[in-house]
Enzyme design. Structure first.
Site, short mmCIF file in Angstrom:
data_model
loop_
_atom_site.label_atom_id
_atom_site.label_comp_id
_atom_site.label_asym_id
_atom_site.label_seq_id
_atom_site.Cartn_x
_atom_site.Cartn_y
_atom_site.Cartn_z
N SER A 5 0.88 -1.17 0.00
CA SER A 5 0.00 0.00 0.00
C SER A 5 0.91 1.22 0.00
O SER A 5 2.08 1.12 0.39
CB SER A 5 -0.87 0.01 1.27
OG SER A 5 -1.51 1.25 1.44
N TYR B 239 -2.20 -1.54 11.03
CA TYR B 239 -2.27 -1.73 9.57
C TYR B 239 -0.98 -1.28 8.92
O TYR B 239 -0.37 -2.02 8.14
CB TYR B 239 -3.46 -0.96 9.00
CG TYR B 239 -3.46 -0.94 7.49
CD1 TYR B 239 -3.79 -2.08 6.77
CD2 TYR B 239 -3.12 0.22 6.79
CE1 TYR B 239 -3.78 -2.07 5.38
CE2 TYR B 239 -3.11 0.23 5.40
CZ TYR B 239 -3.43 -0.91 4.70
OH TYR B 239 -3.42 -0.91 3.33
#
Length: 279
Positions: free
Chosen positions: A133, A146
């Site tokens: 990401s 995360y």
């Protein structure tokens, strides 16, 4: 020339589903893996083999790789796409949930790599694609666990790339920005469940709105963009080591590189609407 064989995890929706279909259209033999095999009927109808696989269950992963090798004799591409976003204040998130986040986003991906590598080494070729990401290069409020998984997968990918290069194996990192998938809604719901009624409630509400509000959704890129990038990487003779694609990915990563820690903190607090929020 043999037909190339690909395994795509997290294939029941979004990026994984779209990638599986794209690879199939290019002539790959595609195995699509997810926990909810019933959600992959469309893929099965397209000639893709749907595998029930839980990336937190070692026996499930071993069985999946064995089935692929037994049926196709090889594995050329592994796309580690399975993952989710666990959001909430560090003070609020239980360590059980933190471990679960790492189990899915990091340890599941690494275990599949371990299982696929002997076959790739034997054939002296292969491509491992790890979906991280832009969150593997930047940080956002209330997303510690995360981001921790994505930072970890970035580092593991770098080390792995050097280790397997002598065997003719490529390691590619894909760093999506904002994408139109189920991810944001699931992450926002988890955030509100965890921190929506704690001392961090106002921050949680602001952050959730920044994830799923109309302004954010209108700017998100389609999952096809990521699927196209993955297929570009796995069909290239010499792929890039990293591809930052999708809404905000390149500018946000560049901004993080240019700004000091506190300057980026200020920018991010303002951008997510949590500036001045404390309770």
């Amino acid at each position: 020339m043999h037909t190339k064989v690909a395994l795509v995890t997290g294939a029941s929706s979004g990026i994984g589903q779209t990638t599986a279909l794209k690879l199939k259209s290019l002539g790959f033999t595609v195995y699509a893996a997810a926990r909810r095999v019933e959600r992959m009927q469309m893929l099965a109808d397209a000639g893709i083999v749907a595998l029930e696989m839980d990336v937190t269950n070692d026996a499930s992963m071993q069985a999946g790789i064995q089935e692929i090798v037994s049926r196709s004799g090889r594995i050329d591409v592994l796309v580690n796409n399975a993952g989710y976003g666990s959001y909430g204040a560090v003070e609020d998130v239980s360590l059980d949930e933190a471990r679960a986040q790492f189990d899915v986003n990091v340890f599941g991906a690494v275990r599949l790599i371990q299982l696929a590598l002997p076959h790739m080494r034997a054939q002296r070729s292969g491509t491992i694609v790890n979906i991280t990401s832009m969150g593997g290069k930047i940080h956002t409020p209330l997303g510690a666990w995360y981001h921790g998984t994505k930072f970890a997968l970035e580092a593991i990918s770098d080390c792995l790339r050097m280790e397997v290069q002598p065997f003719g194996i490529d390691v590619v990192v894909i760093e999506p920005g904002g994408i139109k998938t189920e991810w944001a809604g699931i992450a926002a719901d988890k955030l509100l469940d965890v921190s929506g009624s704690t001392s961090y409630a106002s921050q949680a509400r602001a952050m959730a709105e920044s994830m799923i509000g109309d302004a954010s959704r209108k700017r998100q890129s389609p999952p096809e963009l990521i699927a196209d990038t993955i297929t570009k990487a796995v069909t290239a003779r010499r792929p890039k080591t990293r591809y930052a694609v999708g809404f905000g990915a390149k500018p946000m990563i560049l901004l993080r590189r240019l700004l000091s820690d506190r300057a980026f903190d200020r920018f991010m607090r303002k951008a997510t609407g949590i500036s001045g929020q404390s309770s």
